[in-house]
Scaffold this active site. Structure first.
Site, PDB file in Angstrom:
ATOM      1  CB  VAL A  41       1.507 -11.134  -6.608  1.00 36.31           C
ATOM      2  CG1 VAL A  41       1.464 -10.169  -5.220  1.00 36.31           C
ATOM      3  CG2 VAL A  41       0.147 -11.044  -7.065  1.00 36.31           C
ATOM      4  N   GLY A 181      -2.897  -7.881  11.609  1.00 36.05           N
ATOM      5  CA  GLY A 181      -1.619  -7.388  12.147  1.00 36.05           C
ATOM      6  C   GLY A 181      -0.774  -8.490  11.563  1.00 36.05           C
ATOM      7  N   GLY A 271      -5.062 -11.875   5.165  1.00 34.00           N
ATOM      8  CA  GLY A 271      -4.727 -13.086   4.382  1.00 34.00           C
ATOM      9  C   GLY A 271      -4.745 -13.365   3.141  1.00 34.00           C
ATOM     10  CB  ALA A 320       8.822 -14.556  -3.700  1.00 33.96           C
ATOM     11  CG  HIS A 445      35.607  -5.699  13.852  1.00 35.12           C
ATOM     12  ND1 HIS A 445      34.633  -5.617  14.814  1.00 35.12           N
ATOM     13  CD2 HIS A 445      36.436  -4.492  14.327  1.00 35.12           C
ATOM     14  CE1 HIS A 445      34.846  -4.216  15.575  1.00 35.12           C
ATOM     15  NE2 HIS A 445      35.707  -4.074  15.174  1.00 35.12           N
TER      16      HIS A 445
HETATM   17  P1  NAI Z   1      -1.383 -12.823   7.507  1.00 40.91           P
HETATM   18  O1  NAI Z   1      -1.882 -14.354   7.468  1.00 40.91           O
HETATM   19  O2  NAI Z   1       0.238 -12.857   7.495  1.00 40.91           O
HETATM   20  O3  NAI Z   1      -2.127 -11.846   8.508  1.00 40.91           O
HETATM   21  C1  NAI Z   1      -3.321 -11.694   8.585  1.00 40.91           C
HETATM   22  C2  NAI Z   1      -3.635 -11.218   9.927  1.00 40.91           C
HETATM   23  O4  NAI Z   1      -5.252 -10.822  10.130  1.00 40.91           O
HETATM   24  C3  NAI Z   1      -3.688 -12.540  11.145  1.00 40.91           C
HETATM   25  O5  NAI Z   1      -2.861 -11.908  11.998  1.00 40.91           O
HETATM   26  C4  NAI Z   1      -5.265 -12.677  11.528  1.00 40.91           C
HETATM   27  O6  NAI Z   1      -5.282 -12.928  12.852  1.00 40.91           O
HETATM   28  C5  NAI Z   1      -5.824 -11.183  11.300  1.00 40.91           C
HETATM   29  N1  NAI Z   1      -7.312 -11.198  11.131  1.00 40.91           N
HETATM   30  C6  NAI Z   1      -8.086 -12.206  10.399  1.00 40.91           C
HETATM   31  N2  NAI Z   1      -9.518 -11.701  10.393  1.00 40.91           N
HETATM   32  C7  NAI Z   1      -9.414 -10.649  11.306  1.00 40.91           C
HETATM   33  C8  NAI Z   1     -10.599  -9.827  11.470  1.00 40.91           C
HETATM   34  N3  NAI Z   1     -11.817  -9.912  11.169  1.00 40.91           N
HETATM   35  N4  NAI Z   1      -9.972  -8.381  12.016  1.00 40.91           N
HETATM   36  C9  NAI Z   1      -9.062  -8.093  12.661  1.00 40.91           C
HETATM   37  N5  NAI Z   1      -7.696  -9.017  12.219  1.00 40.91           N
HETATM   38  C10 NAI Z   1      -8.089 -10.351  11.456  1.00 40.91           C
HETATM   39  O7  NAI Z   1      -1.922 -12.208   5.879  1.00 40.91           O
HETATM   40  P2  NAI Z   1      -1.258 -11.121   5.238  1.00 40.91           P
HETATM   41  O8  NAI Z   1      -0.713 -10.040   5.948  1.00 40.91           O
HETATM   42  O9  NAI Z   1      -2.466 -10.573   4.403  1.00 40.91           O
HETATM   43  O10 NAI Z   1      -0.229 -11.577   4.311  1.00 40.91           O
HETATM   44  C11 NAI Z   1      -0.406 -13.055   3.235  1.00 40.91           C
HETATM   45  C12 NAI Z   1       0.836 -13.608   3.142  1.00 40.91           C
HETATM   46  O11 NAI Z   1       1.420 -12.989   2.119  1.00 40.91           O
HETATM   47  C13 NAI Z   1       1.484 -13.964   4.429  1.00 40.91           C
HETATM   48  O12 NAI Z   1       1.186 -15.304   4.999  1.00 40.91           O
HETATM   49  C14 NAI Z   1       3.123 -14.206   3.526  1.00 40.91           C
HETATM   50  O13 NAI Z   1       2.961 -15.526   3.213  1.00 40.91           O
HETATM   51  C15 NAI Z   1       2.831 -13.443   2.315  1.00 40.91           C
HETATM   52  N6  NAI Z   1       3.681 -12.096   2.620  1.00 40.91           N
HETATM   53  C16 NAI Z   1       5.056 -12.215   2.807  1.00 40.91           C
HETATM   54  C17 NAI Z   1       5.927 -11.372   2.874  1.00 40.91           C
HETATM   55  C18 NAI Z   1       7.290 -11.339   2.970  1.00 40.91           C
HETATM   56  O14 NAI Z   1       7.763 -12.389   2.875  1.00 40.91           O
HETATM   57  N7  NAI Z   1       8.013 -10.190   3.570  1.00 40.91           N
HETATM   58  C19 NAI Z   1       5.396  -9.753   2.758  1.00 40.91           C
HETATM   59  C20 NAI Z   1       3.876  -9.830   2.543  1.00 40.91           C
HETATM   60  C21 NAI Z   1       3.093 -10.998   2.466  1.00 40.91           C
END
Ligand code: NAI
Length: 483
Positions: A41, A181, A271, A320, A445
């Protein structure tokens, strides 16, 4: 009789391919099984393509907004999303091709197909040519996670998109409604807005990135989202959607009231869940916990002898770099190098605008861990010469230390290049560094890195480029940016 591998890795994401390469480096006969794409992924539909799109979004935003004050006149900018998609794909292909070369160069056998455990010493791989039995003394399961749905919404990748569908669009949607969000929702919202979409974020909890980042850092990002025109609704539960003429209509309960939102596309980012309901783990004797993660010990051994699990499928954080770290460690455990997972911190980065990055604990986590006496200090990017010359002055570096010995406990950055700056903090925390260690290290710097040194100084109460009130008892520094 078929060959018995020393190590067979299942899944070729940043956990799996790293585990396979390290296993081969250690002289073990290694195979890797992958059902879809080398690099998983992360390289194909996650970290890498999303960062390519974020780069493109920043580029367009900069041309449109930053050039003028530097004396550039920018005319109408034509932008072709199909070409952007082609470029993004070329980035992914390059990375995935690199993984293939590395595996082959290390003499890892690559088997494309879907694996299922027959027992703890054998898997069956459904390949294009038919089923293939693969035996190994050790298996490393690195099969990752997938997006989850919520009642009323299921990603069909046409109207309701997962992150995979969002990264593959050939047109920028005029109106995008993002449900969730969190990490993915906000990263995609940021670049879609920069590329021209009207974005509405519906977040069920009372804050963005709740529990995922330092709340003060999140405030900076929330303000910037608002300034850039992204609409955020908190306490907003998405309930259903329907087609309405040529567009879509999303219904959500916002602060107790039902509201509707117009959309061309809906993005579902609520999530991810581990892929532990696949692969017949029961037949191998591998136990899965109530949250769907494979149960592992600190050496990432599962309940079945000779079977290890790493990455998203083996528990939080689903990141990752944590998977890659585990991959190296498990290969070394199998090669009897007496390794154990003992990382003090897994740094985390959220590629929003400005970036958020953290290592170690938040103030809340420090208190929960029993640290009663903390020193907390901040240094703003607005007082850093490089940040000013880059026109990126939003944000700060925040440090938290144990007031009894100044040992660094947490670093939280919101601002330019936070993703790169955080590595110094991760090293400092791993080494048990004190604030003085950071403050007394000469930083070049003019660089953004100087904010790390000055944040350590600020936490000690004597940063040079901000005016500080004397440290209050208990340590909170009263830093204010130099005018
Ligand atoms: P997430 O767990 O970060 O966020 C999901 C959000 O959806 C939460 O804030 C939750 O309150 C909200 N939510 C749940 N049900 C809802 C509803 N019915 N209506 C509105 N809001 C709702 O999940 P996400 O963004 O899908 O990411 C999954 C995982 O992927 C992350 O936990 C992270 O570990 C990984 N990831 C890491 C990245 C990085 O390292 N930069 C980038 C993208 C993902």
């Amino acid at each position: 009789m078929s060959e018995v591998y020393d190590v067979c890795v299942i899944g070729s994401g940043p956990g799996g391919y790293v585990a396979a390469i390290r296993s081969a480096q250690l002289g073990m006969k290694t195979a890797i099984i992958e059902r879809e794409w080398l690099g998983g992924v992360c390289l194909n539909v996650g970290c890498i393509p999303s960062k390519a799109m974020i780069t493109a979004g920043h580029f367009l935003h900069k041309m449109q907004h930053d050039g003028k004050s530097m004396g550039f006149t920018v005319g109408k900018i034509d932008f072709d999303m199909k070409q952007l998609k082609t470029w993004k794909q070329s980035v992914c292909d390059k990375m995935s091709g690199g993984v293939s070369q590395l595996l082959k160069g290390n003499k890892v056998d690559i088997i494309m197909g879907v694996a299922d455990f027959k027992n703890s010493g054998e898997i069956t791989v459904q390949t294009k040519e038919g089923p293939k039995a693969v035996k190994a003394k050790n298996f490393i399961v690195a099969t990752g996670s997938r997006p989850i749905d919520i009642p009323g919404f299921q990603a069909d990748e046409t109207d309701v998109l997962s992150s995979t569908g969002a990264l593959d669009l050939e047109e920028v949607p005029k109106n995008l409604v993002v449900i969730g969000g969190g990490y993915i929702g906000l990263e995609i919202s940021s670049y879609m807005k920069n590329l021209g979409a009207e974005v509405v974020v519906l977040e069920a909890s009372d804050a963005l990135l709740k529990g995922m980042a330092d709340p003060e850092c999140v405030q900076v990002v929330a303000r910037k989202l608002k300034k850039n025109g992204v609409t955020v609704h908190l306490n907003a539960f998405a309930k259903s959607w329907k087609k309405s003429g040529k567009s879509l209509e999303v219904t959500a309960e916002v602060k107790g009231k039902m509201e509707t939102f117009k959309a061309d596309k809906v993005l579902l980012t609520v999530g991810r869940k581990p892929n532990s309901d696949e692969m017949n783990f029961k037949a191998a004797g591998v136990k899965v916990d109530s949250k769907g993660f494979i149960e592992v010990n600190p050496q990432r051994k599962t309940s079945a002898p000779g079977i290890y699990a790493i990455g998203d499928i083996a528990g939080q954080p689903m990141l990752a770099h944590k998977a890659s770290h585990e991959g190296v460690m498990v290969a070394e455990v199998i090669a009897c190098q007496n390794r154990v997972y003992d990382a003090k911190t897994v740094p985390a980065v959220i590629f929003v605008d400005p970036e958020i990055a953290s290592a170690g604990m938040t103030e809340e986590e420090c208190k929960a861990a029993g640290y009663t006496d903390l020193k907390v200090g901040k240094f703003p990017f607005g007082a850093n010469g490089r940040a000013v010359s880059m026109m990126h002055t939003d944000g700060f570096v925040k440090m938290i230390a144990d007031a009894n010995n100044n040992v660094l406990l947490g670093v939280h950055i919101v601002g330019p290049e936070a993703s790169n700056l955080i590595s110094e903090a991760a090293l400092a925390i791993e080494m048990g560094a004190t604030l003085e260690d950071l403050a007394l290290t000469i930083h070049p710097h003019p660089t953004l890195g100087e904010t790390m040194m000055e944040a350590a100084e600020a936490t000690l109460g004597h940063a040079i480029h901000i005016i500080q009130k004397p440290l209050a008892k208990g340590g909170k520094s009263g830093a204010s940016a130099r005018a």
